[in-house]
Design an enzyme around this catalytic site. Sequence first.
Site, mmCIF file in Angstrom:
data_model
loop_
_atom_site.group_PDB
_atom_site.id
_atom_site.type_symbol
_atom_site.label_atom_id
_atom_site.label_comp_id
_atom_site.label_asym_id
_atom_site.label_seq_id
_atom_site.Cartn_x
_atom_site.Cartn_y
_atom_site.Cartn_z
ATOM 1 N N LYS A 111 0.819 -1.219 0.000
ATOM 2 C CA LYS A 111 0.000 0.000 0.000
ATOM 3 C C LYS A 111 0.850 1.266 0.000
ATOM 4 O O LYS A 111 0.406 2.305 -0.470
ATOM 5 C CB LYS A 111 -0.981 -0.029 1.160
ATOM 6 C CG LYS A 111 -2.002 -1.139 0.979
ATOM 7 C CD LYS A 111 -3.166 -1.070 1.913
ATOM 8 C CE LYS A 111 -4.220 -2.090 1.529
ATOM 9 N NZ LYS A 111 -3.789 -3.510 1.709
HETATM 10 C C1 LIG Z 1 -4.406 -4.572 1.034
HETATM 11 C C2 LIG Z 1 -3.637 -5.823 0.885
HETATM 12 C C3 LIG Z 1 -3.989 -6.812 -0.062
HETATM 13 C C4 LIG Z 1 -5.233 -6.693 -0.926
HETATM 14 O O1 LIG Z 1 -5.117 -5.696 -1.921
HETATM 15 P P1 LIG Z 1 -6.413 -5.133 -2.675
HETATM 16 O O2 LIG Z 1 -5.926 -4.001 -3.497
HETATM 17 O O3 LIG Z 1 -7.353 -4.690 -1.573
HETATM 18 O O4 LIG Z 1 -6.986 -6.240 -3.479
HETATM 19 C C5 LIG Z 1 -3.173 -7.924 -0.201
HETATM 20 N N1 LIG Z 1 -2.092 -8.098 0.576
HETATM 21 C C6 LIG Z 1 -1.721 -7.188 1.511
HETATM 22 C C7 LIG Z 1 -0.529 -7.458 2.342
HETATM 23 C C8 LIG Z 1 -2.473 -6.017 1.698
HETATM 24 O O5 LIG Z 1 -2.104 -5.131 2.641
#
Ligand SMILES: *Cc1c(COP(=O)(O)O)cnc(C)c1O
Length: 467
Positions: A111
């Site tokens: 993120k």
């Molecule tokens: C947020 C997250 C996901 C999922 O990603 P999306 O964009 O919501 O599909 C997968 N793995 C981790 C470690 C995350 O923090």
Amino acid sequence: MRYVSTRGEAPAVAFDDVLLAGLAPDGGLYVPETWPSFSPDEIDALAGLDYGALAVRVMQPFVGEALAAPDLGAIVAESCRAFDEDIAPLKKIGDNEWLLELFHGPTLAFKDYALQFLGRMLDHVLRKRGQRATVIGATSGDTGSAAIEACRDRESIEIFILHPRGRVSEVQRRQMTTVTSANVHNVAIEGTFDDCQDLVKAMFADPAFRDRYHLSAVNSINWARIAAQIVYYFWAGAKLGAPNHAVSFSVPTGNFGNVFAAYAAVRVGLPVAQLVVASNRNDILTRFFASGRMTIGEVSATLSPSMDIQVSSNFERLLFEVFDRDGKKVAAAMKRFREKGEFAVSSGELEKARALFDAACFDDEATKRMIKQLWQETGDLVDPHTAVGIAAERAKRRDKAVPMVALATAHPAKFADAVEQATGVRPPLPERLKGLFEREERYEVLANDLRAVQDFVARRLAQRTAA
Ligand SMILES: *Cc1c(COP(=O)(O)O)cnc(C)c1O
């Protein structure tokens, strides 16, 4: 470049308005009015660039006139400095099989790759307009710390993050609460993640409160996050032979934001053979790609909590494309989903999606087996989210001649207990988190009560303006 809503009832707006608004006024999600397009020559020219220079090229058409080119360049360069020197390393883990490590940012999860850019762009646009914003969000763990790191110490932004008290891991809590910047406000709610999310929704639904404090969201439906995530698909593609060779990706999926960015990369010209949507036991997407029916179920807690989701909000963007950009049809499907907990697409529409997408799901036992197996094969430790992605591509891979890239979405040390259960080895805390357990924490504990939270926000903001 202008953006329209997936529900077809909102005026087209520019990137900076999309950035500030998040959701479109008709309740839909913003998507580009027309997809820009990169020619094979333009993709070829990406190959030698560093991550920052490549990011500017890829994001430029999406940003359009909203940011002057030198400003975009400066924002990207500054964002890149928040990451390790090797921003997104590509590691070989098998036969034409690769891992794209997206945990080299401040909070060790992918993120950061969107939010570091988003926080700076938001601050830039607000200052240019002479405005301020109050970012309010709820978190079950990873998003909160990434948003806080993105917004801390930004002049035009105050950020409030609600987390469920006692229901996030200690590392996750400390990654949020040890940030003592004056514009960061952590709140532990006596309740669940859903309670936190309901409180945030209620604050946005209160027009007087929303307008008075200029509420803004940085959640995964914000198009600017998608735009920043498209970058690393081109980055990996350019390293593995695009535009002359196709690449495939496997994406551990929750809200469908990350894998939609992969789809967007395809739409603007990256040659991709296959996209694998990987889920844990919360398998609503796997069931959709098998049947064409989206039917909501109960959320169950797993070892990969950032994928413990039943409603993948970004899926609406794919639906818009599958419905040939018919906003009315999207609005009707979403209404039915809200009221009846299900909707369906036609077999022709499903086939269209299945030309590119495959989907698979794995429970906690299979996830642990995958962590152990990869560790035995390569000596690499991966986190549970990443392991689900690797298991999915190994199950669904169509063509061994096409490089398969599995996305590593979190550092194994963020989910050390699960990794240790699977392998007997505890992944050490990386340099960035050293000292995390000694630092002072700061947060407010509040009841699951809208008035109490609104009063707290108002009081804090009054103190900050007075200071
Ligand atoms: C947020 C997250 C996901 C999922 O990603 P999306 O964009 O919501 O599909 C997968 N793995 C981790 C470690 C995350 O923090």
